[in-house]
Design a protein around this motif. Structure first.
Motif, PDB file in Angstrom:
ATOM      1  N   ALA A 149     -47.691   3.045 -27.443  1.00  0.00           N
ATOM      2  CA  ALA A 149     -48.777   3.372 -26.525  1.00  0.00           C
ATOM      3  C   ALA A 149     -48.279   3.080 -25.113  1.00  0.00           C
ATOM      4  N   GLY A 150     -48.771   3.825 -24.140  1.00  0.00           N
ATOM      5  CA  GLY A 150     -48.398   3.563 -22.752  1.00  0.00           C
ATOM      6  C   GLY A 150     -46.934   3.872 -22.480  1.00  0.00           C
ATOM      7  N   TYR A 151     -46.351   3.098 -21.561  1.00  0.00           N
ATOM      8  CA  TYR A 151     -44.994   3.408 -21.102  1.00  0.00           C
ATOM      9  C   TYR A 151     -43.922   3.039 -22.128  1.00  0.00           C
ATOM     10  N   ALA A 152     -43.031   3.992 -22.375  1.00  0.00           N
ATOM     11  CA  ALA A 152     -41.787   3.712 -23.121  1.00  0.00           C
ATOM     12  C   ALA A 152     -40.698   4.273 -22.225  1.00  0.00           C
ATOM     13  N   LEU A 153     -40.207   3.444 -21.334  1.00  0.00           N
ATOM     14  CA  LEU A 153     -39.293   3.910 -20.282  1.00  0.00           C
ATOM     15  C   LEU A 153     -37.947   3.205 -20.386  1.00  0.00           C
ATOM     16  N   GLY A 154     -36.897   3.920 -20.015  1.00  0.00           N
ATOM     17  CA  GLY A 154     -35.570   3.299 -19.986  1.00  0.00           C
ATOM     18  C   GLY A 154     -35.251   2.666 -21.330  1.00  0.00           C
ATOM     19  N   GLY A 155     -34.924   1.382 -21.287  1.00  0.00           N
ATOM     20  CA  GLY A 155     -34.619   0.669 -22.525  1.00  0.00           C
ATOM     21  C   GLY A 155     -35.779   0.690 -23.510  1.00  0.00           C
ATOM     22  N   GLY A 156     -37.006   0.867 -23.033  1.00  0.00           N
ATOM     23  CA  GLY A 156     -38.167   0.947 -23.929  1.00  0.00           C
ATOM     24  C   GLY A 156     -38.147   2.234 -24.732  1.00  0.00           C
ATOM     25  N   CYS A 157     -37.805   3.328 -24.080  1.00  0.00           N
ATOM     26  CA  CYS A 157     -37.668   4.609 -24.788  1.00  0.00           C
ATOM     27  C   CYS A 157     -36.479   4.532 -25.748  1.00  0.00           C
ATOM     28  N   GLU A 158     -35.418   3.885 -25.299  1.00  0.00           N
ATOM     29  CA  GLU A 158     -34.224   3.757 -26.146  1.00  0.00           C
ATOM     30  C   GLU A 158     -34.499   2.889 -27.369  1.00  0.00           C
ATOM     31  N   ILE A 163     -41.203   7.625 -34.562  1.00  0.00           N
ATOM     32  CA  ILE A 163     -42.152   7.158 -33.548  1.00  0.00           C
ATOM     33  C   ILE A 163     -43.513   7.777 -33.814  1.00  0.00           C
ATOM     34  N   ILE A 164     -44.537   6.937 -33.880  1.00  0.00           N
ATOM     35  CA  ILE A 164     -45.917   7.409 -33.884  1.00  0.00           C
ATOM     36  C   ILE A 164     -46.475   7.046 -32.510  1.00  0.00           C
ATOM     37  N   ALA A 165     -46.979   8.050 -31.795  1.00  0.00           N
ATOM     38  CA  ALA A 165     -47.383   7.814 -30.406  1.00  0.00           C
ATOM     39  C   ALA A 165     -48.900   7.887 -30.247  1.00  0.00           C
ATOM     40  N   ALA A 166     -49.414   7.052 -29.374  1.00  0.00           N
ATOM     41  CA  ALA A 166     -50.810   7.180 -28.950  1.00  0.00           C
ATOM     42  C   ALA A 166     -50.878   8.279 -27.889  1.00  0.00           C
ATOM     43  N   GLU A 167     -52.084   8.837 -27.727  1.00  0.00           N
ATOM     44  CA  GLU A 167     -52.231   9.944 -26.766  1.00  0.00           C
ATOM     45  C   GLU A 167     -51.830   9.532 -25.348  1.00  0.00           C
ATOM     46  N   ASN A 168     -51.901   8.242 -25.029  1.00  0.00           N
ATOM     47  CA  ASN A 168     -51.546   7.820 -23.661  1.00  0.00           C
ATOM     48  C   ASN A 168     -50.062   7.462 -23.501  1.00  0.00           C
ATOM     49  N   ALA A 169     -49.257   7.727 -24.526  1.00  0.00           N
ATOM     50  CA  ALA A 169     -47.833   7.338 -24.435  1.00  0.00           C
ATOM     51  C   ALA A 169     -47.101   8.197 -23.410  1.00  0.00           C
ATOM     52  N   ARG A 170     -46.141   7.565 -22.724  1.00  0.00           N
ATOM     53  CA  ARG A 170     -45.315   8.303 -21.759  1.00  0.00           C
ATOM     54  C   ARG A 170     -43.875   7.854 -21.932  1.00  0.00           C
ATOM     55  N   PHE A 171     -42.998   8.843 -22.092  1.00  0.00           N
ATOM     56  CA  PHE A 171     -41.594   8.559 -22.377  1.00  0.00           C
ATOM     57  C   PHE A 171     -40.725   8.996 -21.207  1.00  0.00           C
ATOM     58  N   VAL A 222     -41.376  12.503 -31.193  1.00  0.00           N
ATOM     59  CA  VAL A 222     -42.319  11.692 -31.957  1.00  0.00           C
ATOM     60  C   VAL A 222     -42.804  12.487 -33.165  1.00  0.00           C
ATOM     61  N   SER A 223     -43.138  11.774 -34.222  1.00  0.00           N
ATOM     62  CA  SER A 223     -43.541  12.490 -35.444  1.00  0.00           C
ATOM     63  C   SER A 223     -45.036  12.761 -35.474  1.00  0.00           C
ATOM     64  N   ARG A 224     -45.847  11.911 -34.839  1.00  0.00           N
ATOM     65  CA  ARG A 224     -47.308  12.120 -34.838  1.00  0.00           C
ATOM     66  C   ARG A 224     -47.880  11.609 -33.524  1.00  0.00           C
ATOM     67  N   VAL A 225     -48.926  12.283 -33.049  1.00  0.00           N
ATOM     68  CA  VAL A 225     -49.693  11.772 -31.901  1.00  0.00           C
ATOM     69  C   VAL A 225     -51.117  11.537 -32.379  1.00  0.00           C
ATOM     70  N   VAL A 226     -51.638  10.357 -32.105  1.00  0.00           N
ATOM     71  CA  VAL A 226     -52.991  10.022 -32.565  1.00  0.00           C
ATOM     72  C   VAL A 226     -53.737   9.328 -31.428  1.00  0.00           C
ATOM     73  N   PRO A 227     -55.069   9.295 -31.483  1.00  0.00           N
ATOM     74  CA  PRO A 227     -55.805   8.553 -30.454  1.00  0.00           C
ATOM     75  C   PRO A 227     -55.358   7.092 -30.418  1.00  0.00           C
ATOM     76  N   LEU A 228     -55.420   6.507 -29.243  1.00  0.00           N
ATOM     77  CA  LEU A 228     -54.948   5.126 -29.063  1.00  0.00           C
ATOM     78  C   LEU A 228     -55.548   4.169 -30.097  1.00  0.00           C
ATOM     79  N   GLU A 229     -56.864   4.296 -30.304  1.00  0.00           N
ATOM     80  CA  GLU A 229     -57.510   3.331 -31.204  1.00  0.00           C
ATOM     81  C   GLU A 229     -57.066   3.505 -32.661  1.00  0.00           C
TER      82      GLU A 229
END
Ligand code: CO8
Length: 258
Positions: free
Chosen positions: A103-112, A120-128, A177-184
């Motif tokens: 969820a949220g930021y996955a930047l630089g080393g976080g994305c790596e 990766i299962i991502a929340a709708e607010n994820a940013r890569f 990412v394999s799936r995007v789902v609502p944050l909750e």
């Protein structure tokens, strides 16, 4: 005592690991990675665990390597400590599957780090993104290698060279990412997926992970042979007998993980 930088919890046969450095958006310091590697090694060795989920906060999975720590380092400092080797590199040797719940930021080393997980299962607010170029460096923890394999050269070049971020839907379209789902829903979705994986025969799960990873690491002829030999090897397990017998008898298998 200081709060742990990585919180751990066990849910059935699933281990949940949560990055816990909220004041720095889970920036990845050596200390965070040391704790993460230790926890993952312990769960990897624990026969009551079949899969892991790695997550961060609602605002940030991880906003990158720790820029404040890195800013003063010289070439000799990073070379001598082999920065991003050691425990950082060791995470790729974890044999049990790891799902990144982002969820949220996955930047630089976080994305790596998310890409180093198995999916990766991502929340709708994820940013890569791989914004290292804005800091005068380049991705150093697999970004220039895993990203093009995951999302094509064109998109990887775009992200690595412009530093722009990709939202969850674009990341799903691109295959990151394999799936995007609502944050909750995100954590439940990841834990449910991990629970399904953990219910399978562990030897076949580990071999499946190794074989899929080999697709990225060798030539097609070698990796097809690697796959076939591992497929053959699974006929030495009790779980193969049980799994196929259960299918023929139209019942659920009772795997013993051996
Ligand atoms: N390192 C250290 N601290 C960080 C980092 C980071 N990567 N990211 C955020 N923080 C800190 C901020 O300094 C701030 O601290 P403070 O409150 O003490 O000032 C706090 O977290 C909150 O951050 P912001 O106030 O900036 O929050 P915003 O919501 O305004 O912005 C952003 C969020 C857009 C994510 C912004 O924080 C940002 O751009 N962060 C940096 C992103 C980045 O460049 N990441 C790449 C880092 S370089 C890297 O990863 C190197 C790769 C090479 C190897 C990788 C190995 C892991």
């Amino acid at each position: 005592m200081d709060a742990p930088l990585v919180k751990t919890e066990v849910r059935g046969r699933v281990a949940l690991l949560t990055l816990n450095r909220p004041q720095a958006l889970n920036a990845l310091s050596n200390e965070v990675i040391d704790q993460l590697a230790q926890a993952m090694r312990d769960f990897d060795a624990d026969e009551n665990i079949g899969a892991m989920v790695l997550t961060g906060s609602d605002k940030a999975f991880a906003a990158g390597a720790d820029i404040a720590a890195m800013q003063g380092w010289s070439y000799m400092d990073v070379y001598k400590q082999d920065y991003l080797g050691g425990n950082w590199e060791s995470l790729k040797h974890i044999r049990k599957p790891i799902i990144a719940a982002v969820a949220g930021y996955a930047l630089g080393g976080g994305c790596e780090l998310a890409m180093l997980c198995d999916f990766i299962i991502a929340a709708e607010n994820a940013r890569f993104g791989q914004p290292e170029i804005k800091l005068g460096v380049i991705p150093g923890y697999g970004g220039t290698q895993r990203l093009p394999r995951a999302i094509s050269k064109a998109k990887a070049m775009d992200l690595v060279l412009t530093a722009r971020m990709m939202d969850a839907n674009e990341a799903e379209r691109a295959g990151l990412v394999s799936r995007v789902v609502p944050l909750e829903r995100m954590l439940d979705e990841a834990i449910e997926a991990a629970t399904i994986i953990a219910s399978m025969s562990l030897p076949s799960v580990i071999m499946a992970k190794e074989c899929v990873n080999m697709a990225y690491e060798g030539s097609l002829n070698e990796t097809l042979m690697f796959e076939r030999r591992n497929f053959h090897a699974l006929f030495a397990t009790d779980d193969q007998k049980e799994g196929m017998k259960a299918f023929v008898e139209k019942r659920k298998p009772d795997f013993k993980h051996q």
